[in-house]
Design an enzyme around this catalytic site. Structure first.
Site, PDB file in Angstrom:
ATOM      1  N   CYS A 193      47.766   7.351  20.613  1.00 35.43           N
ATOM      2  CA  CYS A 193      47.741   7.218  22.075  1.00 35.43           C
ATOM      3  C   CYS A 193      49.086   7.599  22.696  1.00 35.43           C
ATOM      4  O   CYS A 193      49.135   8.273  23.715  1.00 35.43           O
ATOM      5  CB  CYS A 193      47.436   5.781  22.488  1.00 35.43           C
ATOM      6  SG  CYS A 193      46.100   5.010  21.578  1.00 35.43           S
ATOM      7  N   ASP A 194      50.168   7.146  22.085  1.00 37.51           N
ATOM      8  CA  ASP A 194      51.463   7.192  22.788  1.00 37.51           C
ATOM      9  C   ASP A 194      52.508   8.110  22.166  1.00 37.51           C
ATOM     10  O   ASP A 194      53.571   8.321  22.760  1.00 37.51           O
ATOM     11  CB  ASP A 194      52.044   5.771  22.858  1.00 37.51           C
ATOM     12  CG  ASP A 194      51.156   4.840  23.679  1.00 37.51           C
ATOM     13  OD1 ASP A 194      50.446   5.346  24.564  1.00 37.51           O
ATOM     14  OD2 ASP A 194      51.162   3.630  23.415  1.00 37.51           O
TER      15      ASP A 194
ATOM     16  N   CYS B 191      49.941   2.116  19.066  1.00 37.72           N
ATOM     17  CA  CYS B 191      48.991   3.210  18.843  1.00 37.72           C
ATOM     18  C   CYS B 191      49.694   4.567  18.894  1.00 37.72           C
ATOM     19  O   CYS B 191      49.983   5.086  19.984  1.00 37.72           O
ATOM     20  CB  CYS B 191      47.882   3.132  19.897  1.00 37.72           C
ATOM     21  SG  CYS B 191      46.651   4.424  19.714  1.00 37.72           S
TER      22      CYS B 191
HETATM   23  C1  LIG Z   1      48.588  -0.559  24.203  1.00 36.83           C
HETATM   24  C2  LIG Z   1      47.356   0.262  23.878  1.00 36.83           C
HETATM   25  C3  LIG Z   1      47.294   1.576  24.311  1.00 36.83           C
HETATM   26  C4  LIG Z   1      46.170   2.343  24.040  1.00 36.83           C
HETATM   27  N1  LIG Z   1      46.111   3.611  24.523  1.00 36.83           N
HETATM   28  C5  LIG Z   1      45.004   4.375  24.293  1.00 36.83           C
HETATM   29  C6  LIG Z   1      44.904   5.692  24.809  1.00 36.83           C
HETATM   30  O1  LIG Z   1      45.821   6.200  25.462  1.00 36.83           O
HETATM   31  N2  LIG Z   1      43.774   6.385  24.531  1.00 36.83           N
HETATM   32  C7  LIG Z   1      42.743   5.878  23.789  1.00 36.83           C
HETATM   33  O2  LIG Z   1      41.738   6.549  23.611  1.00 36.83           O
HETATM   34  N3  LIG Z   1      42.817   4.624  23.283  1.00 36.83           N
HETATM   35  C8  LIG Z   1      43.910   3.865  23.513  1.00 36.83           C
HETATM   36  N4  LIG Z   1      44.002   2.602  22.982  1.00 36.83           N
HETATM   37  C9  LIG Z   1      42.917   2.124  22.116  1.00 36.83           C
HETATM   38  C10 LIG Z   1      41.719   1.646  22.960  1.00 36.83           C
HETATM   39  O3  LIG Z   1      42.184   0.805  23.973  1.00 36.83           O
HETATM   40  C11 LIG Z   1      40.711   0.921  22.090  1.00 36.83           C
HETATM   41  O4  LIG Z   1      40.334   1.746  21.012  1.00 36.83           O
HETATM   42  C12 LIG Z   1      39.465   0.548  22.892  1.00 36.83           C
HETATM   43  O5  LIG Z   1      39.813  -0.219  24.024  1.00 36.83           O
HETATM   44  C13 LIG Z   1      38.474  -0.232  22.043  1.00 36.83           C
HETATM   45  O6  LIG Z   1      37.405  -0.542  22.845  1.00 36.83           O
HETATM   46  P1  LIG Z   1      36.407  -1.740  22.534  1.00 36.83           P
HETATM   47  O7  LIG Z   1      35.441  -1.756  23.668  1.00 36.83           O
HETATM   48  O8  LIG Z   1      35.882  -1.640  21.176  1.00 36.83           O
HETATM   49  O9  LIG Z   1      37.301  -3.064  22.546  1.00 36.83           O
HETATM   50  P2  LIG Z   1      38.332  -3.670  23.584  1.00 36.83           P
HETATM   51  O10 LIG Z   1      38.861  -2.659  24.518  1.00 36.83           O
HETATM   52  O11 LIG Z   1      39.290  -4.458  22.771  1.00 36.83           O
HETATM   53  O12 LIG Z   1      37.445  -4.679  24.448  1.00 36.83           O
HETATM   54  C14 LIG Z   1      36.855  -5.813  23.898  1.00 36.83           C
HETATM   55  C15 LIG Z   1      36.613  -6.809  25.010  1.00 36.83           C
HETATM   56  O13 LIG Z   1      35.764  -7.855  24.540  1.00 36.83           O
HETATM   57  C16 LIG Z   1      36.216  -9.084  25.067  1.00 36.83           C
HETATM   58  N5  LIG Z   1      35.769 -10.190  24.230  1.00 36.83           N
HETATM   59  C17 LIG Z   1      36.169 -10.495  22.974  1.00 36.83           C
HETATM   60  N6  LIG Z   1      35.571 -11.613  22.553  1.00 36.83           N
HETATM   61  C18 LIG Z   1      34.772 -12.017  23.582  1.00 36.83           C
HETATM   62  C19 LIG Z   1      33.911 -13.147  23.767  1.00 36.83           C
HETATM   63  N7  LIG Z   1      33.747 -14.070  22.816  1.00 36.83           N
HETATM   64  N8  LIG Z   1      33.272 -13.271  24.948  1.00 36.83           N
HETATM   65  C20 LIG Z   1      33.424 -12.328  25.915  1.00 36.83           C
HETATM   66  N9  LIG Z   1      34.231 -11.250  25.788  1.00 36.83           N
HETATM   67  C21 LIG Z   1      34.901 -11.116  24.639  1.00 36.83           C
HETATM   68  C22 LIG Z   1      37.731  -8.924  25.056  1.00 36.83           C
HETATM   69  O14 LIG Z   1      38.323  -9.863  25.887  1.00 36.83           O
HETATM   70  C23 LIG Z   1      37.864  -7.497  25.542  1.00 36.83           C
HETATM   71  O15 LIG Z   1      37.849  -7.473  26.940  1.00 36.83           O
HETATM   72  C24 LIG Z   1      45.099   1.799  23.277  1.00 36.83           C
HETATM   73  C25 LIG Z   1      45.168   0.469  22.854  1.00 36.83           C
HETATM   74  C26 LIG Z   1      46.278  -0.299  23.161  1.00 36.83           C
HETATM   75  C27 LIG Z   1      46.324  -1.738  22.737  1.00 36.83           C
END
Ligand SMILES: Cc1cc2nc3c(=O)[nH]c(=O)nc-3n(C[C@H](O)[C@H](O)[C@H](O)COP(=O)(O)OP(=O)(O)OC[C@H]3O[C@@H](n4cnc5c(N)ncnc54)[C@H](O)[C@@H]3O)c2cc1C
Length: 309
Positions: free
Chosen positions: A140-141, A137
């Site tokens: 982010c980084d 990302c």
């Molecule tokens: C290495 C890294 C660094 C990042 N740094 C930043 C940052 O500094 N700032 C920033 O704003 N964003 C950052 N991001 C991006 C940010 O993390 C994502 O945009 C955000 O987490 C997305 O949120 P979400 O809730 O949509 O999904 P996610 O955070 O992906 O969460 C989805 C969740 O759903 C769960 N899930 C999936 N399928 C199922 C199922 N069938 N049953 C139950 N649970 C399930 C998964 O296990 C997971 O826990 C970073 C991402 C990464 C990978």
């Protein structure tokens, strides 16, 4: 085996799912949130410091941010289940959600917040050095790589966009692509090639990430000649795409060509009545914790409106 009927079930525990749970719980919808059995807390559980989530002047560790959101959802009465949803029937008025422990929950509305996975190159050391020079990302980084020489792997629009963005911080950005032409749009390529800080490395693949504690160099292979070389880098950004976790709903919910859930206009409504989607499961473009949290809020408000009619 138990069977329960609830107002709202939320699937996924990242910023989108927890925010939806906070809003839904405060609206007295008594939501059940399935957090997943492996990575409760979502993508930020694998990060170190998050510097751009508003409200934390000195930044906050990713797992701490997610723990706060989790506790906040619990404080308002959300029921948290640390298990995976393994099957969903979302087509009827009553939705049926089955989890990995064999329990079934029935609900009038469902919020899908399963996020997306970053596509990895698939190297052992890529995983080991994640957060220590390897990133998925740039937004982010990128800030952590000021005045450094870094590599970006990929060839599509987002790889070129990320490489161009990273030239704001790094002294040099080398875009590594396994072919001799990019898939990125012409205009983006023209812009990239005009950037003096950006170098293209064609016909090349990364075969190893070297470094004991942090990224120090990459081992590279020329895809045409097979020649192996080593080049020093302090960072590697992997920009080869994302995989939305929509596999459980492919047969019922409308997805776009890349597998993201389609929503109606600026709402979180899907093609199915009573089914809402938010966060990175829907979002091609922004993929940030704050935008995921924002759409989680929207999903809870949309669900509340739906349930009150
Ligand atoms: C290495 C890294 C660094 C990042 N740094 C930043 C940052 O500094 N700032 C920033 O704003 N964003 C950052 N991001 C991006 C940010 O993390 C994502 O945009 C955000 O987490 C997305 O949120 P979400 O809730 O949509 O999904 P996610 O955070 O992906 O969460 C989805 C969740 O759903 C769960 N899930 C999936 N399928 C199922 C199922 N069938 N049953 C139950 N649970 C399930 C998964 O296990 C997971 O826990 C970073 C991402 C990464 C990978």
């Amino acid at each position: 085996m138990s069977t329960e009927v609830r107002e709202l079930v939320i699937v996924g525990s990242g910023p989108a799912g927890y925010t939806a749970a906070i809003y839904a719980a405060r609206a007295q919808l008594n939501p059940v949130i399935y957090e997943g059995s492996v990575t409760a807390g979502g993508a930020l559980m694998n990060t170190t410091e998050v510097e751009n989530f508003p409200g934390f002047i000195d930044g906050i560790m990713g797992p701490d941010l997610m723990d706060n959101m989790r506790k906040q959802a619990k404080r308002f009465g959300a029921e948290l289940i640390t298990d995976d949803v393994v099957e969903m029937d979302l087509t009827g008025d009553i939705k049926i959600i089955k989890d990995g422990s064999g329990n079934t929950v029935q609900a009038k509305a469902v919020i899908l917040a399963m996020g997306s996975a970053y596509r990895e190159i698939g190297l052992e050391n890529e995983k080991r050095l994640s957060g220590r020079g390897v990133s998925w990302c740039a937004t982010c980084d990128g800030f952590f790589f000021r005045d450094q020489t870094i590599a970006v792997v990929g060839g599509g629009d987002s790889a070129v966009e990320e490489a161009t963005f990273l030239t704001k911080f790094a002294s040099k950005v080398v875009l590594i692509h396994r072919r001799d032409e990019l898939r990125a749009s012409k205009i983006m390529q023209e812009r990239a090639f005009a950037n003096p800080k950006l170098e293209m490395l064609w016909d090349t693949e990364v075969i190893d990430v070297l470094g004991a504690e942090k990224v120090e160099a990459l081992e590279l292979r020329n895809t045409k000649t097979g020649e192996v070389s080593k080049r020093d880098f302090t960072g590697l950004f992997v920009a080869i795409g994302h995989i939305p976790r929509s596999e459980l709903v492919t047969s019922s919910v409308t997805l776009d060509d890349e597998g993201y859930v389609k929503v109606e206009g600026r709402s979180t409504r899907t093609n199915l009545s009573g089914v809402f989607a938010c966060g990175d499961l829907v979002d091609h473009t922004y993929r940030q914790a704050i935008t995921a949290a924002g759409s989680g809020c929207q999903a809870a408000l949309d669900a509340e409106k739906f349930l009150s009619h």
